[in-house]
Design a protein around this motif. Sequence first.
Motif: not given
Length: 441
Positions: A32, A162, A165-166, A168-170, A172-173
Amino acid sequence: MDLRPFMERWHMLPPSGGVMLVAVSGGRDSVCLLHYLAAMPRDFTVAAAHLDHGQRPTAGRDVAFVEELCRSLDVPLTVERADVPALARERGVGLEEAGRMARYDFFRRTADRLGAQRIATAHHAADQAETVVLNLVRGTGMQGLAGIPPVRGRIVRPLLETSREDIETYLEVHRLSHVEDETNRDTALRRNLLRREVMPRLAELHDGAAANICRTAELLRQEDAFLDSLAADYLPAAGLTAGRQRLRSAPEVLRLRALRLLAERLPVGKKDFTAAHYRALADLLEGGGMLTLPARACAVCRGETLTLLPPGPPLAPVVLHPGKNFWGEYTISVRKTAGNFSRRSDTIVLNCDKIDGALSVGPYTGGQRLTLPGSRGGRSVKRLLADRGVPPELRQRIPVLCVGDRPAAVWGVGTDMEFLPEESGQNMEITVTTNGGNRNG
């Protein structure tokens, strides 16, 4: 996810035209971070570094993954392999600390080679909360409760506020994959147990527990930095030697901090030092003598100075000349005398008529023996030092005076019968004091 405000607040961004070196393991957090920095609008170069610790059979897979990731992002990559178990044995530290030492040594060397002004690691908010809890349960002061600093020298941590969860979202996006270190599932390791079992229960106890712990750490970090600035006034600006009376004059809370700051100048792992070591250093200020420290470092307190000695190979022998000589942490003053001679504890006196070769100082070597006054015969220098309670790691720091290749005296132990001084005639007076330097060794 917008990391720029946090990075700007902590001055994490390199200057225009500079280089940011990113530590990349291949795990989700470092993937990330690398992707974010490579993709963000910027006027600096991003490079990556990956260290194979030489401990897991899947290490080759991780190297291949990071290499492909860096190719896809057009980021230059440096890969190196370390033998962490061997380093742990060599430094006398645990595997975890040896791995940390190997990583940061590799990152700094790579940054120097690339001219990187910043080294970015992927520690995030959950890492921060876990670190604070681990430090709390094992016993710590304010520094431990302040957790991981956002910036330490060139080391910067852009993800420190950070959440997992943020991150992991990054991923995925942006459809980013990563590798999993299989040891992360092993709850026999303290941090894994905390991460998988304790932190979820704390979240049940109070929603947002991890974020609250991080906020507390930030407040404590500010107060800790202020107290450190007060404690630093009791130390010289650099070096491993400090004034004994100056340290003793500090309030106890600042004295222990000053000793910690001094110990942090040693090239050894910080995590091996505990409050007990700083308390022992404080006691050394009162009574003097020597003290064994972690990773085979040691402390010497004699006269008006306290000196910390880093681990290292035995010092080379040095030929002594009239006047001041320097060997390790010692100043050795040599002068001829006639008639009565000094009987001070810091002085060795040899009969000049017996000095028929070069006078030198060095560490003891195997096979050296002394015959002390009143003894029944010769004994090895090693045994004589052991009998006086000198631990093994300190023995080769004790000055052994030799005439030619024969040991004539050992500081703090005694003088061989053959070289004892005479009340009349010429003698060689040798005064040994600590200086905290190492000019000849």
